[in-house]
Design a protein around this motif. Structure first.
Motif, PDB file in Angstrom:
ATOM      1  N   GLY A   7       0.976  -1.063  -0.284  1.00 32.76           N
ATOM      2  CA  GLY A   7      -0.055   0.122  -0.067  1.00 32.76           C
ATOM      3  C   GLY A   7       1.035   1.334   0.073  1.00 32.76           C
ATOM      4  N   PHE A   8       0.926   1.767  -1.122  1.00 31.10           N
ATOM      5  CA  PHE A   8       1.776   3.070  -1.100  1.00 31.10           C
ATOM      6  C   PHE A   8       0.980   4.205  -1.078  1.00 31.10           C
ATOM      7  N   GLY A   9       1.549   5.255  -0.111  1.00 26.99           N
ATOM      8  CA  GLY A   9       0.563   6.676   0.195  1.00 26.99           C
ATOM      9  C   GLY A   9      -0.703   6.174   0.998  1.00 26.99           C
ATOM     10  N   GLN A  10      -1.304   7.290   1.240  1.00 25.17           N
ATOM     11  CA  GLN A  10      -2.391   7.194   2.206  1.00 25.17           C
ATOM     12  C   GLN A  10      -3.657   6.241   1.570  1.00 25.17           C
ATOM     13  N   LEU A 109      -3.481   7.618  -7.594  1.00 22.58           N
ATOM     14  CA  LEU A 109      -2.731   7.952  -8.721  1.00 22.58           C
ATOM     15  C   LEU A 109      -2.907   9.722  -8.726  1.00 22.58           C
ATOM     16  N   GLY A 110      -3.937  10.372  -8.125  1.00 21.24           N
ATOM     17  CA  GLY A 110      -3.815  11.738  -8.188  1.00 21.24           C
ATOM     18  C   GLY A 110      -2.982  12.366  -7.255  1.00 21.24           C
ATOM     19  N   GLY A 111      -2.613  11.760  -6.409  1.00 21.43           N
ATOM     20  CA  GLY A 111      -2.078  12.242  -5.118  1.00 21.43           C
ATOM     21  C   GLY A 111      -0.221  12.296  -5.297  1.00 21.43           C
ATOM     22  N   THR A 113       2.651  10.703  -2.838  1.00 20.56           N
ATOM     23  CA  THR A 113       3.562   9.837  -2.524  1.00 20.56           C
ATOM     24  C   THR A 113       3.213   8.522  -3.318  1.00 20.56           C
ATOM     25  N   GLY A 114       1.998   8.081  -3.365  1.00 21.28           N
ATOM     26  CA  GLY A 114       1.718   6.708  -4.099  1.00 21.28           C
ATOM     27  C   GLY A 114       1.856   6.982  -5.619  1.00 21.28           C
ATOM     28  N   SER A 115       1.172   8.236  -5.992  1.00 20.15           N
ATOM     29  CA  SER A 115       1.198   8.658  -7.474  1.00 20.15           C
ATOM     30  C   SER A 115       2.552   8.551  -8.200  1.00 20.15           C
ATOM     31  N   GLU A 143     -13.771  16.287 -10.219  1.00 21.00           N
ATOM     32  CA  GLU A 143     -14.170  17.535  -9.099  1.00 21.00           C
ATOM     33  C   GLU A 143     -12.734  17.595  -8.446  1.00 21.00           C
ATOM     34  N   GLU A 144     -11.880  16.863  -8.387  1.00 18.88           N
ATOM     35  CA  GLU A 144     -10.505  17.027  -7.729  1.00 18.88           C
ATOM     36  C   GLU A 144      -9.456  18.011  -8.281  1.00 18.88           C
ATOM     37  N   GLY A 145      -9.997  18.447  -9.554  1.00 18.80           N
ATOM     38  CA  GLY A 145      -9.214  19.230 -10.215  1.00 18.80           C
ATOM     39  C   GLY A 145      -8.251  18.678 -11.127  1.00 18.80           C
ATOM     40  N   SER A 180     -20.428  12.915  -0.096  1.00 13.96           N
ATOM     41  CA  SER A 180     -19.065  13.937  -0.742  1.00 13.96           C
ATOM     42  C   SER A 180     -18.234  12.605  -1.172  1.00 13.96           C
ATOM     43  N   LEU A 181     -16.973  13.253  -1.797  1.00 17.45           N
ATOM     44  CA  LEU A 181     -15.937  12.165  -2.322  1.00 17.45           C
ATOM     45  C   LEU A 181     -15.353  11.617  -1.080  1.00 17.45           C
ATOM     46  N   ARG A 182     -15.101  12.320   0.072  1.00 21.80           N
ATOM     47  CA  ARG A 182     -14.410  11.883   1.194  1.00 21.80           C
ATOM     48  C   ARG A 182     -15.321  10.612   1.897  1.00 21.80           C
ATOM     49  N   SER A 184     -17.697   9.153   0.509  1.00 21.54           N
ATOM     50  CA  SER A 184     -17.572   7.915  -0.340  1.00 21.54           C
ATOM     51  C   SER A 184     -16.438   6.838  -0.242  1.00 21.54           C
ATOM     52  N   PHE A 185     -15.262   7.487   0.020  1.00 24.03           N
ATOM     53  CA  PHE A 185     -14.177   6.709   0.065  1.00 24.03           C
ATOM     54  C   PHE A 185     -14.272   5.417   0.895  1.00 24.03           C
ATOM     55  N   THR A 186     -14.793   5.561   1.852  1.00 25.16           N
ATOM     56  CA  THR A 186     -14.947   4.309   2.776  1.00 25.16           C
ATOM     57  C   THR A 186     -15.726   3.242   2.077  1.00 25.16           C
ATOM     58  N   LYS A 187     -16.744   3.446   1.308  1.00 28.63           N
ATOM     59  CA  LYS A 187     -17.621   2.636   0.659  1.00 28.63           C
ATOM     60  C   LYS A 187     -16.917   2.106  -0.561  1.00 28.63           C
ATOM     61  N   ILE A 188     -16.202   2.858  -1.269  1.00 32.48           N
ATOM     62  CA  ILE A 188     -15.337   2.703  -2.434  1.00 32.48           C
ATOM     63  C   ILE A 188     -14.182   1.443  -2.097  1.00 32.48           C
ATOM     64  N   ASN A 189     -13.684   1.809  -0.831  1.00 33.31           N
ATOM     65  CA  ASN A 189     -12.587   1.000  -0.590  1.00 33.31           C
ATOM     66  C   ASN A 189     -13.023  -0.339  -0.070  1.00 33.31           C
TER      67      ASN A 189
HETATM   68  P1  GDP Z   1      -0.662  10.366  -1.062  1.00 30.93           P
HETATM   69  O1  GDP Z   1      -0.633   9.888   0.294  1.00 30.93           O
HETATM   70  O2  GDP Z   1       0.328  11.490  -1.511  1.00 30.93           O
HETATM   71  O3  GDP Z   1      -0.262   9.119  -2.093  1.00 30.93           O
HETATM   72  O4  GDP Z   1      -2.168  10.794  -1.698  1.00 30.93           O
HETATM   73  P2  GDP Z   1      -3.587   9.775  -1.639  1.00 30.93           P
HETATM   74  O5  GDP Z   1      -3.145   8.318  -1.399  1.00 30.93           O
HETATM   75  O6  GDP Z   1      -4.183  10.544  -0.482  1.00 30.93           O
HETATM   76  O7  GDP Z   1      -3.961  10.103  -2.932  1.00 30.93           O
HETATM   77  C1  GDP Z   1      -4.658  11.138  -3.436  1.00 30.93           C
HETATM   78  C2  GDP Z   1      -5.774  10.649  -4.348  1.00 30.93           C
HETATM   79  O8  GDP Z   1      -6.285   9.388  -3.830  1.00 30.93           O
HETATM   80  C3  GDP Z   1      -7.166  11.588  -4.612  1.00 30.93           C
HETATM   81  O9  GDP Z   1      -7.176  11.529  -6.079  1.00 30.93           O
HETATM   82  C4  GDP Z   1      -8.065  10.984  -3.699  1.00 30.93           C
HETATM   83  O10 GDP Z   1      -9.225  10.893  -4.444  1.00 30.93           O
HETATM   84  C5  GDP Z   1      -7.760   9.586  -3.592  1.00 30.93           C
HETATM   85  N1  GDP Z   1      -8.019   8.913  -2.131  1.00 30.93           N
HETATM   86  C6  GDP Z   1      -7.502   9.501  -1.145  1.00 30.93           C
HETATM   87  N2  GDP Z   1      -7.799   8.282  -0.177  1.00 30.93           N
HETATM   88  C7  GDP Z   1      -8.549   7.572  -0.700  1.00 30.93           C
HETATM   89  C8  GDP Z   1      -9.312   6.204  -0.064  1.00 30.93           C
HETATM   90  O11 GDP Z   1      -9.495   6.327   1.010  1.00 30.93           O
HETATM   91  N3  GDP Z   1     -10.132   5.748  -1.185  1.00 30.93           N
HETATM   92  C9  GDP Z   1     -10.089   6.056  -2.246  1.00 30.93           C
HETATM   93  N4  GDP Z   1     -10.808   5.112  -3.095  1.00 30.93           N
HETATM   94  N5  GDP Z   1      -9.390   7.101  -2.899  1.00 30.93           N
HETATM   95  C10 GDP Z   1      -8.716   7.897  -2.026  1.00 30.93           C
END
Ligand code: GDP
Length: 390
Positions: A7-10, A109-111, A113-115, A143-145, A180-182, A184-189
């Motif tokens: 698991g790379f990044g958040q 991939l949008g952030g 560290t992981g990206s 919508e994240e830009g 909101s997107l945030r 939704s994250f829990t459900k998407i995960n």
């Molecule tokens: P990093 O820690 O720098 O790698 O950044 P994040 O992992 O937070 O990556 C940011 C991107 O991941 C954004 O496009 C967010 O929409 C998405 N993201 C962040 N947290 C979550 C999550 O818990 N679930 C999902 N599905 N997407 C997430």
């Protein structure tokens, strides 16, 4: 399928953590090696199920990072990963790789560290190990830009160079109504984890006393995902009825009843697989552009059916561009659901990917224009007669 999941990044770390949580709750015997890598100390501290010794903080010596993350700068993310690649590879090596079937890197991939880090790690893993390297890449919602889109496009292009397969998940397509997107994250995960959990069961020993109708090997998963490209995953479940409550006694059942039940079972499996393939995919795509497919059905053994799986396989062969469809099942008593997973491998017609590429070009041009204008404005401050040094 024994995965070494990184698991790379958040986002990657959170998904890995949830995966381990759900496996623990299910009393799973599936063997998984987990490693969470991050530049942000707090993200790693927030994990609950990834053992402490399987968490790795990188970038501490970089004055711009120092344990606080890289923001959304994925170039800095890639730089830090490159500088500390030996530390990451040593951690992986220390945990042991002799009994794994594949690596799976999970990252947003949008952030930053992981990206940035995922492609660097994919490159080195693919050079060092014979096992395939897969990635689950989470695309940002529109919508994240534009910056997130630019990051995602850059990361995706780099990942595709090194991974054996990139499974994409589109946050935009998965955002839940009224949330909101945030939120939704829990459900998407949860949705991502369900799919990965089923994939991890392919080729794994079934619970004692169970026999699969059509066993699938991890090599068949590897063959489906081979050769690079992007995959999308479909999934569907159905709650199965308790036979006892329906009065189907094995002793009382007549032959016609049995045939009816068998045909009914086959139809149910086939339609469940159809539902998985035609329902919401991890990334919406044209199923007809898929080169290969893999079907996995799991559930109580009395509800699994070879004929149904074969029917589903034939149907899928007609739907996709190629002819390679593999199918198998995994009997388990630990659930009252039958679940079907459809992996569409090497899909090429993916509107969101095309859109991201366009957005990334626009974003790059905008950034370049802004930078050019800023340089010009700065130069205007100086006397025009001043000679530049170089
Ligand atoms: P990093 O820690 O720098 O790698 O950044 P994040 O992992 O937070 O990556 C940011 C991107 O991941 C954004 O496009 C967010 O929409 C998405 N993201 C962040 N947290 C979550 C999550 O818990 N679930 C999902 N599905 N997407 C997430």
């Amino acid at each position: 399928m024994r995965f070494f999941i990184i698991g790379f990044g958040q986002a990657g770390g959170k998904i890995l953590d949830l995966f381990l949580c759900r496996e623990k709750e299910a009393g799973s015997t599936i063997k998984i090696k987990p490693l969470a890598v991050n530049t942000a100390r707090t993200d790693l501290m927030g994990l609950k199920y990834v053992p402490k010794e399987c968490r790795l903080l990188i970038g501490q010596s970089d004055p711009r990072v120092k344990g606080h993350g890289v923001g959304t700068d994925n170039r800095l993310g890639a730089k830090v990963a490159q500088e500390e690649i030996d530390t990451i590879l040593n951690a992986i090596d220390k945990m042991g790789t002799h009994d794994i079937d594949a690596f799976l890197i999970v990252a947003g991939l949008g952030g930053g560290t992981g990206s940035g880090g995922a492609p660097v790690l994919a490159k080195h893993l693919s050079e060092m190990y014979p096992e395939p390297v897969y990635a689950v890449g989470i695309l940002p919602a529109p919508e994240e830009g534009k910056l997130y889109s630019l990051n995602a496009a850059r990361s995706m292009i780099s990942l595709l160079k090194y991974v054996d397969n990139l499974i994409l998940v589109d946050n935009g397509a998965w955002k839940f109504e009224g949330m909101s997107l945030r939120e939704s994250f829990t459900k998407i995960n949860e949705e991502i984890v369900k799919r990965l959990a089923l994939l991890a069961r392919a080729g794994e020993p079934v619970e004692s006393g169970m026999i699969g109708e059509m066993v699938i090997d991890s090599s068949e998963v590897i063959n489906t995902l081979r050769g690079g490209g992007i995959s999308s995953i479909g999934y569907a479940t159905t709650l199965v009825e308790d036979k006892k409550s329906k009065g189907f006694s094995l002793f009382r059942r007549k032959k016609e009843d049995e045939e009816f039940v068998e045909n009914d079972k086959a139809t149910k499996i086939a339609s469940l697989v159809r539902r998985a393939a035609l329902g919401r995919l991890t990334i919406p795509c044209n199923i007809r552009s898929a080169e290969r497919a893999l079907v996995l059905v799991a559930g109580p053994p009395e509800h699994l059916d070879r004929k149904g799986l074969e029917k589903a396989k034939l149907w899928l062969e007609e739907q996709i561009a190629g002819v390679e469809v593999r199918a198998g099942d995994y009997p388990t008593k630990r659930t009252k659901h039958v679940a079907a997973l459809v992996v569409l491998a090497n899909v090429t017609d993916i509107p969101r990917v095309k859109q991201l590429q366009r957005l990334a070009v626009e974003a790059k041009e905008e950034i370049e224009t802004v930078e050019k204008e800023r340089i010009e404005k700065t130069l205007e401050i100086f006397d025009e007669d001043l000679e530049p040094l170089v």
